[in-house]
Design an enzyme around this catalytic site. Structure first.
Site, PDB file in Angstrom:
ATOM      1  N   HIS A 182     -53.386 -20.103 -92.442  1.00  0.00           N
ATOM      2  CA  HIS A 182     -52.371 -20.292 -91.405  1.00  0.00           C
ATOM      3  C   HIS A 182     -51.180 -21.105 -91.935  1.00  0.00           C
ATOM      4  CE1 HIS A 182     -51.146 -20.901 -87.101  1.00  0.00           C
ATOM      5  NE2 HIS A 182     -50.591 -21.983 -87.619  1.00  0.00           N
ATOM      6  N   GLU A 183     -51.453 -22.239 -92.548  1.00  0.00           N
ATOM      7  CA  GLU A 183     -50.348 -23.090 -93.026  1.00  0.00           C
ATOM      8  C   GLU A 183     -49.585 -22.377 -94.137  1.00  0.00           C
ATOM      9  OE1 GLU A 183     -49.905 -25.324 -90.946  1.00  0.00           O
ATOM     10  OE2 GLU A 183     -51.943 -25.353 -90.134  1.00  0.00           O
TER      11      GLU A 183
END
Ligand code: B3K
Ligand code: ZN
Length: 865
Positions: A295-296
């Site tokens: 996600h990051e």
């Protein structure tokens, strides 16, 4: 209640007054007296002569304009307003801050001796005065100075200089070649162990990868590193997106308000979302780490390269990035299991939020404290909205849309409308009506009626969209509604409308729609909202035999899980009604028989079997009731679990014994452990020698998934071994607070009269710390979320415990307090007595001195919405 904090509105957006360039930030680190100097060139956009900068809790030292001391400014609690400025000027501001006393974990703070920052959403203003809004993008040159015992001095981009100063301190200078908004700024300084690796991009550029962890933790970094490399590769393959810097750093810190933060080139992570090995982390933790690391990383394009114009547009980056991380996990692992996870999160948390006083559209229109809007609605429903576009457009057109989005907006701060426009323009699909998903709150209910006409051999499905409490401003939505029709043998029937075969996705655009399918030789069984094709509730009166028919025959694993959940829910609801008359309730023989046959399926993924035989969680079932019958539900769950355990004992034992895993993390081993854990959970309730032996064995396992499964099973069954196992765990893991979080969470589920006292006594446990959000969430968060019997005690002691803590946290860490208030938000869903008890606690909170904006916004809504 004190004077109300002011709300901001999306409709009031106006462009920034100035552009900023050549931003230089010097940070001289000191625990209580850090000096920050900010220099930049400002240019007025429309001949403004006044510049208003954001700044909170800063000690201002000096202001210089064009190199000269300047005094034409005023300061208040949150701003610095400088007047009579020329069109172009340089501004230099010096201020001081105190990281060691910053317990809000926002801005610059100390986490176990390491300096770190958290700037999203509005934390940069706690470091220096600035135009702290996402549509002000600038270039950063950052100089960090510190004592030599702090060896690593990190910021975004590339290190361009470092050295020792005459006073013996040292410095590092970082330059970020990409312009960015202030919320993506990061600074970290500390002493770490570093795991290093490299990744070669598809164009052959070598990127250094570095993961910084507390000393001694290098044996827990390989999984995060592997996840990062997988994410980098996947984004190239699936989205054609390549990394754009020469270095990618991840720092794990112990004190962090959420999972992680996507600062450009320098992600800061909650250590719980990085550190893992087989002894300390469960398979679920491994999965979470993979998805958060992904996600990051994916934010680098969806969030950082193209960012949000204002915070109301948060879902632009979060909904899209959650969709991307879900796809990443699904492409790498099991698509069905990932879908089950996503849908469960929607039903457990998002539906409740959308039905309560904090309900908001995925693009909110009114906000008091932005941190309150990092919600399951913005994130998870936001991802479902992206997924619906993907369903309507198909993968190829969706990717064309992404390409166009980046061509148009790379380097810009844009809106959700810009995203939808790119999708629509690239695909030729009209999404005008679809855009209502961004502005309407609430979970639509779709009421379904069906009719089989023997003579015509037609099957008619009538669908009606019903919106939150029939709020007249809510318009019909454009809903992709996927269906399947099964014949009596469980085969999928072709869908023929007006003589033409159609796809399984029906597009609903009106309040009422009707579809008549032709050439249907006998009464079919409909599968509705297949794959949860829209974030809606389906109301359809399924008979138990229909559900079991689908459960047996559906080709989609997700559909099988879905109907198993429906079947359980149906029986739980019926049992709640009959409980008052009979005192005891029974799962139907049909369902027991279906579960038996599932447990005997040899070809089926064991992880799926494990999901199929689990009762839907308490919150999902609660959502089915207008008024939640807490005590009755607790009783029904107890009886049903006991019945499954007793009546399926031989099958569960067989499943347990045949689930072999070799302590590895292959999907096969993970699936085997999952089934083993579920089987053990039930079996602990039929305590015999064999089960006791298994509980004992697993509690001693070197594998945390199995160890924890044994403890959970024993605890939930109130097994005679329970206390011993819990004490052993405490004794063995006190040195590792992250592992102890699992223990705190387990203790929080204690269901007896001593529960409240136990939790209070654990505040004094050497590993517990109210300033650490992980600990607080593990113990008290888990108590309020997963211990309905004790949290909702009719003497109100559970509510009082939570409110006491919130009142303390209001001063320590308002963001965490605000997150923890969630279980109170749905107070109107309980019986009158409980409503009164919760309301009294909410009022108590409302009256405290210095109530933070974070808590104010939620408590005020809860009481007055
Ligand atoms: N963008 C951050 C969340 C920031 C939360 C601020 N209260 C993590 C993420 O969604 O990736
Ligand atoms: Zn995110």
């Amino acid at each position: 209640m004190q004077s109300k904090p002011q709300a901001k509105y999306l409709k009031d957006y106006s462009a920034p007054s100035h552009t900023v360039s050549n931003f230089e930030l010097d940070v001289e680190l000191h625990p209580t007296d850090t000096k920050v100097t900010a220099r930049a060139s400002y240019k007025a956009n429309n001949a403004e002569t006044v510049l208003t900068l954001d700044g909170v809790e800063l000690e201002l030292e000096s202001v210089k304009v064009n190199g000269q001391p300047y005094s034409d400014y005023v300061q208040d609690q949150t701003r610095l307003t400088i007047s009579n400025l020329p069109e172009k000027f340089t501004l230099e501001i010096e201020n001081r801050i105190s990281p060691s006393t910053n317990t809000s974990l926002e801005g610059l703070y100390l986490s176990e001796g390491a300096y770190c920052t958290q700037c999203e959403a509005e934390g940069f203003r706690k470091i220096t005065y600035f135009l702290d809004r996402p549509d002000v993008l600038t270039d950063y040159l950052v100089t960090i100075t510190a004592e030599k015992n702090i060896p690593y001095l990190l910021s975004n981009g590339n290190k361009v200089a470092e050295g020792t100063l005459p006073d013996g301190r040292h410095f590092a200078k970082w330059q970020d070649p990409h312009k960015k908004p202030s919320y993506l700024f990061a600074l970290v300084a500390g002493d770490f162990d570093v795991q290093k690796d490299t990744f070669t991009t598809k164009n052959g550029r070598e990127v250094s990868l570095e993961i910084f962890v507390d000393k001694g933790n290098l044996n827990k970094t390989p999984h995060a590193m592997a996840s990062l490399k997988n994410a980098m590769k996947w984004d190239e393959t699936r989205f054609n997106l390549e990394y754009d810097l020469d270095i990618y750093m991840i720092v794990a810190v112990d004190f962090f308000n959420m999972g992680a933060m996507e600062n450009k080139g320098l992600n800061v992570f909650n250590s719980a979302c990085v550190l893992a090995n087989q002894q300390t982390a469960t398979d679920r933790d491994y999965h979470t780490i993979e998805s958060i690391v992904g996600h990051e990383y994916f934010h680098n394009w969806t969030g950082n390269r193209v960012t949000c114009r204002d915070w109301f547009q948060l879902s632009l980056k979060e909904g899209l990035t959650v969709f991307r991380d879900q796809e990443f996990s699904s492409d790498l692992g099991s698509r069905a299991l990932n879908r089950i996870d996503a849908v469960m999160a929607m039903r457990t948390h998002q539906f409740a939020e959308d039905a309560g006083p904090m309900a908001h559209p995925i693009r909110p229109e009114k906000v008091i404290e932005m941190n309150n809007f990092y919600t399951v609605t913005v994130y998870n429903k936001g991802a479902e909205v992206i997924r619906m576009m993907h369903t309507l457009l198909g993968e190829a057109n969706f990717q064309k849309g992404m390409k166009l989005y980046f061509e148009r907006h790379d380097g810009q701060a844009v809106t959700c409308d810009d995203f939808v426009a790119a999708m629509s323009d690239a695909s030729g699909k009209c999404l005008e009506q679809f855009k209502r998903w961004y502005s309407q709150y609430g979970t639509p209910t779709i009421k379904v009626l069906t009719n089989y006409n023997v003579e015509d051999e037609t099957f008619t499905i009538s669908l009606e969209q019903v919106h939150a409490a029939c709020d007249p401003i809510l318009q019909p939505l454009h809903i992709p509604f996927a269906i399947e029709l099964l014949d009596e043998n469980g085969c999928t029937l072709p869908l023929i409308l007006d003589g033409k075969q159609v796809q399984s996705v029906l597009e609903l655009k009106e309040f009422k729609s009707e579809f008549t399918f032709e050439n249907i030789k006998s009464q079919p069984t409909p599968v509705l909202l297949e794959n949860f094709s829209a974030p809606c509730i389906v109301e359809y009166d399924y008979q138990m035999d229909e559900l079991i028919h689908i459960l047996k025959h559906a080709s989609s694993d997700f559909t099988r899980w879905e109907v198993a959940q429906r079947a359980f829910t149906k029986e739980i609801k019926q049992a709640v009604l009959s409980l008052t008359n009979t005192g005891s309730v029974n799962l139907s023989e049909h369902l027991i028989a279906a579960l038996k046959s599932i447990l005997n399926e040899v070809e089926t993924d064991k992880a799926l079997i494990s999901e199929l035989i689990r009762l839907p969680n308490f919150d999902t079932v609660s959502a089915e009731f207008k008024q939640i019958p807490v005590a009755e539900l607790v009783e029904v769950y107890k009886q049903f679990e006991q019945q499954i355990a007793t009546q399926l004992c031989p099958e569960l034992k067989k499943a347990y014994s045949e689930s072999h895993e070799m302590g590895e993390i292959s999907s096969y081993a993970v699936a085997a452990r999952s089934l083993k854990s579920t089987a053990l959970f039930y079996l602990a309730k039929v305590s015999d020698d064999e089960v006791s032996k298994w509980l004992n064995e697993n509690s001693k396992s070197e594998n945390m998934t199995l160890k924890l499964a044994a403890l959970k099973a024993a605890k939930s069954a109130n097994h005679t071994l329970s206390e011993q196992l819990i004490n052993e765990f405490d004794a063995n893991w006190r040195h590792d607070p992250l592992v102890m979080d699992k223990w705190f969470a387990l203790q929080a589920t204690t269901d007896n009269d001593e529960a409240i006292q136990l939790i209070k006594s654990l505040y004094a446990h050497p590993c517990f710390d109210k300033g650490n959000p992980n600990r607080v969430r593990a113990l008290v968060g888990q108590f309020a979320r997963s211990n309905p019997a004790q949290f909702h005690r009719i003497d109100g002691k559970g509510y009082e415990l939570l409110a006491d803590l919130l009142i303390e946290l209001n001063h320590i860490n308002p963001q965490n307090a605000s997150r923890m208030v969630t279980p109170f938000m749905s107070w109107k869903r309980y019986d009158e007595q409980r409503q009164a008890l919760i309301k009294a606690q909410l009022q108590r909170i409302a009256e405290i001195n210095n109530l933070s904006d974070d808590l104010f916004e939620k408590v005020d809504k809860a009481l007055n919405a």
